[in-house]
Design a protein around this motif. Structure first.
Motif, mmCIF file in Angstrom:
data_model
loop_
_atom_site.group_PDB
_atom_site.id
_atom_site.type_symbol
_atom_site.label_atom_id
_atom_site.label_comp_id
_atom_site.label_asym_id
_atom_site.label_seq_id
_atom_site.Cartn_x
_atom_site.Cartn_y
_atom_site.Cartn_z
ATOM 1 N N VAL A 1 -40.703 22.098 -28.272
ATOM 2 C CA VAL A 1 -41.361 21.926 -27.368
ATOM 3 C C VAL A 1 -40.941 21.417 -25.775
ATOM 4 N N TYR A 2 -40.532 21.856 -24.696
ATOM 5 C CA TYR A 2 -40.946 20.670 -23.434
ATOM 6 C C TYR A 2 -41.615 20.683 -22.989
ATOM 7 N N SER A 3 -41.525 19.517 -22.131
ATOM 8 C CA SER A 3 -42.986 19.789 -20.938
ATOM 9 C C SER A 3 -42.264 19.908 -19.868
ATOM 10 N N LEU A 4 -43.428 20.293 -19.150
ATOM 11 C CA LEU A 4 -43.379 20.610 -17.078
ATOM 12 C C LEU A 4 -44.064 19.110 -16.775
ATOM 13 N N LEU A 5 -44.051 17.922 -17.032
ATOM 14 C CA LEU A 5 -44.785 17.452 -16.606
ATOM 15 C C LEU A 5 -43.096 16.063 -16.265
ATOM 16 N N GLY A 6 -43.786 15.987 -14.812
ATOM 17 C CA GLY A 6 -42.696 14.537 -14.113
ATOM 18 C C GLY A 6 -42.444 15.935 -12.756
ATOM 19 N N LYS A 7 -41.533 15.469 -12.196
ATOM 20 C CA LYS A 7 -40.690 16.073 -11.201
ATOM 21 C C LYS A 7 -39.102 16.015 -12.004
ATOM 22 N N TRP A 8 -39.304 17.341 -11.187
ATOM 23 C CA TRP A 8 -38.415 19.075 -11.277
ATOM 24 C C TRP A 8 -37.334 18.831 -10.033
ATOM 25 N N ASN A 9 -36.264 18.921 -9.861
ATOM 26 C CA ASN A 9 -35.631 19.335 -8.459
ATOM 27 C C ASN A 9 -35.448 20.666 -8.740
ATOM 28 N N ILE A 10 -35.453 21.277 -7.581
ATOM 29 C CA ILE A 10 -35.474 22.807 -7.411
ATOM 30 C C ILE A 10 -33.714 23.656 -6.850
ATOM 31 N N GLU A 11 -33.447 23.776 -7.732
ATOM 32 C CA GLU A 11 -31.384 24.117 -7.524
ATOM 33 C C GLU A 11 -31.145 25.304 -6.964
ATOM 34 N N ASN A 12 -31.870 26.380 -7.546
ATOM 35 C CA ASN A 12 -31.950 27.542 -6.808
ATOM 36 C C ASN A 12 -33.238 28.348 -6.875
ATOM 37 N N ILE A 13 -33.411 29.109 -6.014
ATOM 38 C CA ILE A 13 -34.302 30.041 -5.734
ATOM 39 C C ILE A 13 -33.701 31.351 -5.748
ATOM 40 N N VAL A 14 -33.996 32.552 -6.449
ATOM 41 C CA VAL A 14 -33.288 33.605 -6.135
ATOM 42 C C VAL A 14 -34.254 34.648 -5.938
ATOM 43 N N VAL A 15 -33.913 35.928 -5.098
ATOM 44 C CA VAL A 15 -34.916 36.773 -4.851
ATOM 45 C C VAL A 15 -34.361 37.700 -5.333
ATOM 46 N N ASN A 16 -33.221 38.611 -4.995
ATOM 47 C CA ASN A 16 -32.637 39.328 -5.594
ATOM 48 C C ASN A 16 -31.043 39.166 -5.816
ATOM 49 N N ASP A 17 -30.150 40.036 -6.158
ATOM 50 C CA ASP A 17 -28.673 39.819 -6.855
ATOM 51 C C ASP A 17 -27.834 39.272 -5.641
ATOM 52 N N ALA A 18 -28.814 39.842 -3.970
ATOM 53 C CA ALA A 18 -28.162 39.698 -3.135
ATOM 54 C C ALA A 18 -28.558 38.224 -1.632
ATOM 55 N N VAL A 19 -30.198 37.806 -2.682
ATOM 56 C CA VAL A 19 -31.383 36.871 -1.643
ATOM 57 C C VAL A 19 -30.752 35.560 -2.919
#
Length: 157
Positions: A40-58
């Motif tokens: 079990v992992y935790s979301l607590l803390g700072k997480w850098n955004i590496e990639n945001i994918v809308v669809n295969d093209a965007v």
């Protein structure tokens, strides 16, 4: 993905070591349970955004800006996009995540708006958190092939 607490498995292992001749059978059952258990992992803390994918093209990678999620506790988060910020509440139950009401600043930042625009499009659709390990998480949406990849910021010592 159902998450099983490793504490339960460890407790079962400890309890199975106490007893009589039937311990070998009990130990085998507990070992099978431990093998099936997920960490079990935790979301607590700072997480850098590496990639945001809308669809295969965007998609967008915020390489040149400091874009991140900061999960402050079990119910509050802040997202920084390099220009504006979003803050609000969330609830994580198992691997499902639900977003509460949020507030967003609305400054105009010509160089950083692409990340922010795509993030505000994808974030409301996020419904599941999948952890690859303790340093990589994927926020999956209800829309096929739409997701956000996060990497845990390592604490500085």
């Amino acid at each position: 993905m159902k998450q099983i607490l490793t504490v339960v498995a460890a407790t079962a292992l400890t309890l199975s070591s106490c007893g009589s001749k039937n311990n070998s059978q009990s130990a085998d059952t507990v070992n099978d349970t431990i093998a099936e258990a997920e960490v079990v992992y935790s979301l607590l803390g700072k997480w850098n955004i590496e990639n945001i994918v809308v669809n295969d093209a965007v998609s967008v990678r915020p390489d040149s800006i400091d874009a991140y999620f900061d999960f402050k506790n079990d119910s509050a988060y802040v997202v920084a996009t390099g220009c504006n910020s979003i803050q609000g509440g969330y609830a994580l139950v198992g691997d499902s995540i639900k977003w509460g009401n949020s507030l967003k600043t609305t400054m105009l930042c010509p160089d950083n708006m692409a990340v922010e625009d795509i993030l505000t499009q994808v974030l409301p659709n996020v419904v599941v958190v999948d952890f690859e390990n303790d340093t990589v998480a994927r926020l999956n949406t209800s829309v096929p092939n739409q997701y956000i990849v996060l990497s845990k910021e390592q604490s500085k010592q």
